[in-house]
Design an enzyme around this catalytic site. Structure first.
Site, short mmCIF file in Angstrom:
data_model
loop_
_atom_site.label_atom_id
_atom_site.label_comp_id
_atom_site.label_asym_id
_atom_site.label_seq_id
_atom_site.Cartn_x
_atom_site.Cartn_y
_atom_site.Cartn_z
N ARG A 18 -7.20 -74.98 5.87
CA ARG A 18 -6.67 -73.95 5.26
C ARG A 18 -6.87 -73.93 3.84
NH1 ARG A 18 0.01 -73.24 4.45
NH2 ARG A 18 -0.02 -71.24 3.36
N GLU A 38 1.08 -71.75 11.56
CA GLU A 38 0.02 -71.23 10.97
C GLU A 38 -1.29 -72.12 11.29
OE1 GLU A 38 2.77 -71.38 7.59
OE2 GLU A 38 1.20 -70.42 6.61
N ASN A 44 -4.81 -79.30 5.86
CA ASN A 44 -4.29 -78.46 4.85
C ASN A 44 -4.13 -79.45 3.55
OD1 ASN A 44 -2.79 -76.89 2.88
ND2 ASN A 44 -1.14 -76.35 4.36
N ARG A 100 10.03 -69.92 -7.73
CA ARG A 100 9.23 -68.61 -8.51
C ARG A 100 10.09 -67.41 -8.63
NH1 ARG A 100 4.83 -69.25 -3.89
NH2 ARG A 100 4.09 -71.01 -4.36
N HIS A 135 0.03 -66.33 2.32
CA HIS A 135 0.65 -66.46 3.85
C HIS A 135 0.09 -65.64 4.72
CE1 HIS A 135 4.76 -67.43 1.62
NE2 HIS A 135 4.09 -68.83 2.11
#
Ligand code: ADP
Length: 397
Positions: free
Chosen positions: A89, A383, A7, A237, A178
């Site tokens: 990823r 993940e 990743n 955010r 996600h």
């Protein structure tokens, strides 16, 4: 078969080696502050965690260091040959990639076309792939997209009510992110429920947070949008707000587009309201001690999640299970309880005593925390395993 999962972020590189014979992680770690003088790598294998301080001017040196460490003293492979494939990823597959894909020159060119849709992440993702191709020539590389799981959304869910030509020419629409986490947790939920014919709501709550509605194994709506900014209030955010508020603040504060981007992505959310920092553990502690601003932050965050659950129950036409995952979803009992409070009309009834014991007694694993009609689960996401599984599926032949 061993899969290397990578990743690549703008200044970091997370890695794992997963043995597909038992789906166990045999080594993992992170290279941080790549490109700076104090870059360092952590490495965990055989139960030992070590720190390696090393110059990593670019991701190429970082990947090279990972490969050398994997073959070193506390290594898990004798040679690179033992790595069968690399799974990457990748943030944005847009509409081009509805599933993970074996990387070819043609695929790389298509990934470059998606850079404008993910300008912060895509260049690092692509760089990671190119570096692997150079350092391990002939080794298959697979791209696994954060957006792919959400490609099953119906058009009326993913379209924004903006002029249609901006969808056609600029590709403006909801994509969702996600995806590997939502895929993993929804698959686990359907396995636990014992049927794929199910209506499941997944709440991935971490620094970045998103919710998805999954019907019979297919995602039919999700809270993040063209970018990961849409939807819930997150660490830094803002999530959903009146778009006109953006124009108003920009004008009043004389802000540029870049400044507004930073304001909404890095200065808002938990940090914006709580002000001390964006760490939800601190918010939780201060909330439990009655701090006013922490209470506001906690209430705002949980209220928005509850609203999404109600909305997705309508989207799904009912709900069989709600799953909590991510740093907050997995670890914060008080947050799960507050979110579910008032959802009794849906058939949601939390087992409060057990739910809070999870945190105090540090219980782990996949846990049922409800006693009502709707099953509520706490499930650890994985993940990396989804990336490894897809890489295995695509390369085994
Ligand atoms: P990322 O989106 O970066 O992967 P994580 O899923 O690791 O993030 O979630 C990080 C968030 O989870 C942080 O805000 C952290 O404070 C929060 N968190 C972790 N453990 C707890 C806990 N026990 N109670 C409340 N929040 C927690």
């Amino acid at each position: 078969m061993k899969i290397l999962v990578l990743n690549s972020g703008s200044s970091s590189l997370k890695y794992q080696v997963i043995d597909m014979s038992n789906e166990k992680t045999v080594a993992e770690g992170i290279c941080e502050r790549i490109g700076t003088a104090d870059s360092e790598m952590t490495y965990k294998a055989h139960g030992n965690k070590t720190k390696v301080e090393h110059g990593m001017p670019t991701h190429k040196e970082a990947i090279d260091l990972v490969l050398k460490t994997l073959q070193g003293e506390n290594g898990v492979i004798k040679s690179i040959e033992e790595i069968d494939a690399v799974g990457h990823r990748v943030l944005h597959g847009a509409e081009t990639f509805k599933d993970s894909v074996l990387i070819t020159e043609e695929v790389l060119a298509k990934l470059e076309e998606n850079v404008p849709l993910g300008p912060l992440h895509m260049p690092a993702n692509i760089m990671g792939i190119k570096n692997c191709m150079e350092l391990m020539p002939g080794k298959p590389n697979v791209a696994v997209f954060d957006t792919a799981f959400h490609q099953t959304l119906p058009n009326y869910a993913y379209m924004y009510p903006l002029p249609y030509q901006d969808y056609e020419e600029l590709r403006v629409r909801k994509y969702g992110f996600h995806g590997t986490s939502h895929k993993y947790v929804s698959q686990r939920a359907t396995e636990i429920l014992g049927t794929k014919e199910s209506k499941v709501i997944i709440c991935h709550l971490g620094n970045g947070s998103s919710i998805s509605a999954v019907k019979n194994g297919e995602c039919i709506d999700t809270s993040m949008g063209l970018t990961p900014l849409e939807g819930l209030m997150m660490g830094t955010r803002c999530g959903n707000i009146d778009p006109a508020a953006v124009l108003y603040v920009m004008e009043k504060r004389n802000m540029s587009i870049n400044e507004m981007d930073t304001y909404m992505n890095k200065k808002s959310g938990i940090l914006g309201i709580y002000e001390k920092n964006s760490d939800f553990r601190n918010v939780r502690d201060d909330y439990l001690n009655g701090d006013e601003r922490a209470t506001l932050t906690f209430n705002m965050l949980t209220y928005r999640i509850k609203q999404y659950i109600g909305s997705y129950a309508a989207t799904l036409g009912g709900v069989d299970a709600i799953c909590f995952t991510g740093g907050i979803g997995e670890n914060s009992g008080v947050t799960r309880e507050k979110i579910c409070e008032g959802l009794e009309f849906l058939g949601v009834e939390i087992d409060k005593e057990f739910n809070s014991r999870i945190e105090t007694e540090r219980l782990d694993g996949e846990l049922l925390i409800s006693k009502g009609k709707v099953k509520v689960y706490r499930i650890n996401t994985n993940e990396e395993l989804v990336i490894a599984e897809d890489t295995y599926r695509i390369t085994k032949n």
